[in-house]
Design an enzyme around this catalytic site. Structure first.
Site, PDB file in Angstrom:
ATOM      1  N   PRO A 125       0.827  -1.212   0.000  1.00 46.53           N
ATOM      2  CA  PRO A 125       0.000   0.000   0.000  1.00 46.53           C
ATOM      3  C   PRO A 125       0.857   1.256   0.000  1.00 46.53           C
ATOM      4  CG  PRO A 125      -0.916  -1.609   1.498  1.00 46.53           C
ATOM      5  CD  PRO A 125       0.391  -2.175   1.020  1.00 46.53           C
ATOM      6  N   CYS A 126       0.431   2.250  -0.802  1.00 43.48           N
ATOM      7  CA  CYS A 126       1.324   3.368  -1.099  1.00 43.48           C
ATOM      8  C   CYS A 126       0.951   4.679  -0.425  1.00 43.48           C
ATOM      9  CB  CYS A 126       1.357   3.590  -2.610  1.00 43.48           C
ATOM     10  SG  CYS A 126      -0.268   3.990  -3.313  1.00 43.48           S
ATOM     11  N   GLN A 127      -0.132   4.732   0.365  1.00 41.70           N
ATOM     12  CA  GLN A 127      -0.576   6.024   0.885  1.00 41.70           C
ATOM     13  C   GLN A 127       0.501   6.732   1.701  1.00 41.70           C
ATOM     14  OE1 GLN A 127      -2.160   3.156   1.095  1.00 41.70           O
ATOM     15  NE2 GLN A 127      -4.352   3.352   0.727  1.00 41.70           N
TER      16      GLN A 127
END
EC number: 2.1.1.37
Length: 510
Positions: A125-127
């Site tokens: 996940p890149c948030q």
């Protein structure tokens, strides 16, 4: 078929690209296991896994009835129990982490079933890495980057590399990964070193590791930059994707398999927005906080001519008066009104119809418009007219004063020209779209349709086409969740090109 384990799978964009690649009339890759924690994305993933249990020509009509909302998904699975069970085994709702490693290990071991030549794909996940995400986090006094577990989810990748020794891996993430410093130093340098030597990186963990020690050689899919330095940033618009999506993509090859080097992605002509979304049915936006009907919508937009902002807008640049008047005169009630989760209106597409279209759908899925307040509808109409006349999307300073939002940070944005000055962004019809991100789930301001006579933001299906999902790929869950899934995905058509490169590697490996 080459076995594939897909982790942090989202709705399955990366896996779709690999699954769609043929080799001598049969799929080159077989997804053995997809892990995704979000329930809505998992539901989408599971339905697509069901679809892939059949040859394309043998997909049952009942699948298409689900797309047309004529049959419930649960009933579909009841009618085809063996394929539903296979989809269940393939697409698993699961949260990867140190505390769940033992269970994950069991799932992977079962899925591989003794295979030694296989592929690991996925993107943590890149948030926490994204530039916008980091900008938001800076405003939180209690936020500490080093305590955000999302920065270190790539270590779940390392566990699998160190324990199961895949022949090749493909890892994807946002460009912001290159500049993220959760502990004061660049995390990207740490990630590269850890991927090269996952066993050493995990030396202090409790993870049982492979023997002998495993290492990986890392490669980029694109040419070195102008200074001759290796860059891992893939610019999707250079590779046939109708979207300027820049992502870090790393290919790793186990270092005991020989000195093989992957090919680079081919550079192609850019694909404009109009080539993928203009074949979808025309819709109108909804009206929130007041009467919502096609008559009310048409009257609202046509009443613009009596507004002060409209008179001001005529002088906001060359051709503006002509464009505004032309758009008003062409306003009509769309045949399909605001659309729906299914519209029985056969679509078209001028770019790669063999990839996007499936005549068995008999219409379009996930193509319903959102509702907006009246002032935003005026802004969308003006912005789309401006973009058509000026060949660029307006920034806040280009709006008539009466249409500028009365927000505290707007004046700062106009004066400083900061990140949020283009808060109303039209996707220009003659260029690739800007990056489709999960922010599209929050509002449509960054994703305004280029046709002013529709006066709305993009639908889920339009966003999915910009992401190159085939039309028979159904996104499940509430519409907000559908937007999030699309925004978080890897474009399948880009993944398909990467798959061709990886297939050649496996063929070279023998």
């Amino acid at each position: 078929m080459i076995p594939v384990i897909d982790i942090f799978a989202g709705p399955g964009g990366l896996g779709e690209g690999f699954s769609a690649l043929g080799n001598g009339g049969v799929p080159a890759f077989k997804i053995r296991l997809s892990l995704e924690k979000d329930s809505n994305a998992h539901s989408t993933l599971r339905l697509r896994a069901f679809y892939r249990q059949f040859q394309k020509t043998d997909v049952p009509d009942d699948y298409y009835k689900v797309l047309r909302r004529e049959l419930d998904v649960a009933e579909l699975y009841t009618r085809y129990p063996s394929q539903a069970q296979a989809a269940n085994d393939e697409a698993v709702q699961f949260t990867l982490g140190e505390e769940t490693w033992t269970e994950a290990e069991g799932l992977i071991e079962k899925a591989l079933n003794g295979a030694t030549k296989w592929l690991l794909i996925g993107g943590p996940p890149c948030q926490a890495y994204s530039l916008i995400g980091r900008s938001r986090n800076k405003g939180k006094e209690e936020y500490k980057a080093q305590d955000d577990a999302r920065h270190f989810l790539y270590r779940e990748y390392l566990r699998i590399l160190g324990r199961f020794r895949p022949s090749v891996f493909v890892m994807e993430n946002v460009k912001g990964l290159l500049s993220s410093k959760p502990e004061g130093s660049l995390i990207f340098d740490t990630i590269l070193n850890d991927l090269k030597a996952p066993v050493e990186a995990l030396a202090e963990s409790q993870t049982p590791l492979a023997a002998p020690t495993v290492g990986y050689r890392l490669f980029s899919l694109v040419e070195d930059d102008a200074k001759g330095k290796r860059t891992y940033v893939v610019k999707a618009e250079l590779h046939g994707i109708p979207q300027a999506r820049h992502r870090v993509i790393i290919i790793g090859i186990r270092d005991d398999l020989g000195a093989f080097v992957p090919d680079r992605l081919s550079v192609t002509d850019s694909v404009p927005v109009k080539d993928v979304i203009f074949g979808l049915p025309r819709l109108r936006s909804g009206i929130s906080r007041s009467e919502d009907s096609s008559e009310a919508w048409l009257q609202l937009i046509k009443s613009s001519v009596n507004r002060r902002w409209f008179q001001t807008a005529k002088g906001m640049g060359p051709n503006m008066e002509q464009q505004l008047s032309s758009a008003i005169s062409q306003m009509t009630k769309p045949q399909n009104d605001r659309g729906a989760e299914f519209i029985p209106h056969p679509p078209s597409v001028s770019y790669k119809p063999e990839w996007f279209l499936d005549e068995r759908i008999l219409g379009v899925c996930n193509h319903a418009s959102r509702a907006h307040i009246e002032k935003d509808l005026y802004r969308y109409f003006y912005a789309a007219c401006y973009a058509k006349a000026q060949k660029t999307s307006p920034v806040l300073r280009d709006f008539p004063k009466d249409l500028i939002p009365n927000h505290g940070n707007v004046l700062t944005a106009i004066e400083e020209g900061n990140l949020f000055e283009d808060r109303f962004r039209v996707q220009l019809s003659t260029k690739p779209a800007t990056t489709v991100t999960s922010h599209i789930a929050k509002d449509g301001h960054y994703y305004i349709h280029p046709d002013p006579t529709q006066c709305r933001s993009l639908t889920v299906r339009e966003a999915a086409r910009l992401q190159t999902f085939p039309d028979n790929y159904l996104f499940t869950g509430p519409r907000t969740a559908q937007y999030t899934q699309v925004g978080n995905a890897v474009p399948p058509l880009l993944a398909n090109q990467i798959a061709a490169i990886v297939l050649k590697l496996f063929q070279d490996l023998g």
